[in-house]
Design a protein around this motif. Structure first.
Motif, mmCIF file in Angstrom:
data_model
loop_
_atom_site.group_PDB
_atom_site.id
_atom_site.type_symbol
_atom_site.label_atom_id
_atom_site.label_comp_id
_atom_site.label_asym_id
_atom_site.label_seq_id
_atom_site.Cartn_x
_atom_site.Cartn_y
_atom_site.Cartn_z
ATOM 1 N N ALA A 1 -29.406 24.282 -17.248
ATOM 2 C CA ALA A 1 -28.900 22.868 -16.853
ATOM 3 C C ALA A 1 -29.626 22.125 -17.877
ATOM 4 O O ALA A 1 -29.133 21.119 -18.316
ATOM 5 C CB ALA A 1 -29.301 22.491 -15.226
ATOM 6 N N THR B 1 -28.627 22.929 -21.443
ATOM 7 C CA THR B 1 -26.941 22.607 -21.621
ATOM 8 C C THR B 1 -26.745 20.987 -21.192
ATOM 9 O O THR B 1 -25.477 20.655 -21.446
ATOM 10 C CB THR B 1 -26.077 23.443 -20.811
ATOM 11 O OG1 THR B 1 -26.388 23.295 -19.361
ATOM 12 C CG2 THR B 1 -26.300 24.927 -21.320
ATOM 13 N N ARG C 1 -26.495 19.424 -18.562
ATOM 14 C CA ARG C 1 -25.435 19.126 -17.439
ATOM 15 C C ARG C 1 -25.938 17.653 -17.035
ATOM 16 O O ARG C 1 -26.960 17.362 -16.750
ATOM 17 C CB ARG C 1 -25.787 19.965 -16.423
ATOM 18 C CG ARG C 1 -24.893 21.326 -16.776
ATOM 19 C CD ARG C 1 -24.668 22.238 -15.309
ATOM 20 N NE ARG C 1 -25.458 21.910 -14.166
ATOM 21 C CZ ARG C 1 -26.109 22.742 -13.604
ATOM 22 N NH1 ARG C 1 -26.176 23.863 -13.812
ATOM 23 N NH2 ARG C 1 -26.827 22.319 -12.627
#
Length: 146
Positions: free
Chosen positions: A38, A41, A43
Motif C-alpha cells: 500500500a 503503490t 494507495r
C-alpha cells in the motif's frame, strides 16, 4: 523500498538505518506485507501507515514511482532520482535532521545535485498533480543554488 532491496540495504547500511522489509516474510506476517505494498503503490489509505511504521524515507523503483498516483506533495520532497530509484523524504518528526543530511550530501557532492530534481517534468492536465511534481529537497537547503 521493495522487499527485494531490503536485504541489500540492511547489509549496506549496517544497522545505521532500519529497513522496512528484507524478504523474511514468514516473520513479519501478511498485514505488514500488505501495508508495504500500500505504501509503495501510494494507495489513498496508506498515508497513516507512514506514521505508524515511522517511515522517513521512501525508496521506490523509478518506473513504479512514475506509474502510480503522486504522493501528497505537501508531505514529501525528492531527495534522489535516477533511472533505477527514486528516494523521497517524508515531512515527519525526523524531517529537519534528515533534510540536513540531504543538504550536506549535496554540498559534499555538488556534481550530483541534478539527482535532486527531475530532468524534465511531465505535466498533467491543469490542476492535476503528477509524480514528477514532488518538490526538490534542495529547494529547502539554506545554501541552495539553481
Amino acid at each position: 523500498h521493495p522487499d527485494g532491496w531490503g536485504g541489500y540495504l540492511s547489509w549496506r547500511l549496517k544497522g545505521r538505518v532500519q529497513t522496512y522489509a528484507d524478504g523474511r516474510w514468514p516473520l513479519v506476517g501478511q498485514r505488514v506485507i500488505a501495508d508495504g505494498v500500500a505504501m509503495l503503490t501510494r494507495r489513498q489509505d496508506a498515508a497513516p501507515l507512514f506514521s505508524r511504521y515511522r517511515i522517513d524515507w521512501l525508496m521506490a523503483p523509478t518506473r513504479l514511482h512514475l506509474q502510480v498516483r503522486p504522493p501528497a506533495l505537501h508531505r514529501w520532497v525528492l531527495a534522489w532520482q535516477d533511472d533505477d530509484a527514486v528516494v523521497l523524504l517524508r515531512r515527519g518528526p525526523a524531517f529537519a535532521a534528515n533534510l540536513r543530511q540531504v543538504c550536506a550530501f549535496y554540498r559534499s557532492h555538488p556534481t550530483l545535485r541534478a539527482r535532486a530534481s527531475w530532468p524534465r517534468r511531465a505535466r498533467g492536465p491543469a490542476g492535476v498533480a503528477v509524480p514528477t511534481d514532488v518538490p526538490s529537497a534542495l529547494s529547502l537547503c539554506k545554501d541552495a543554488t539553481p
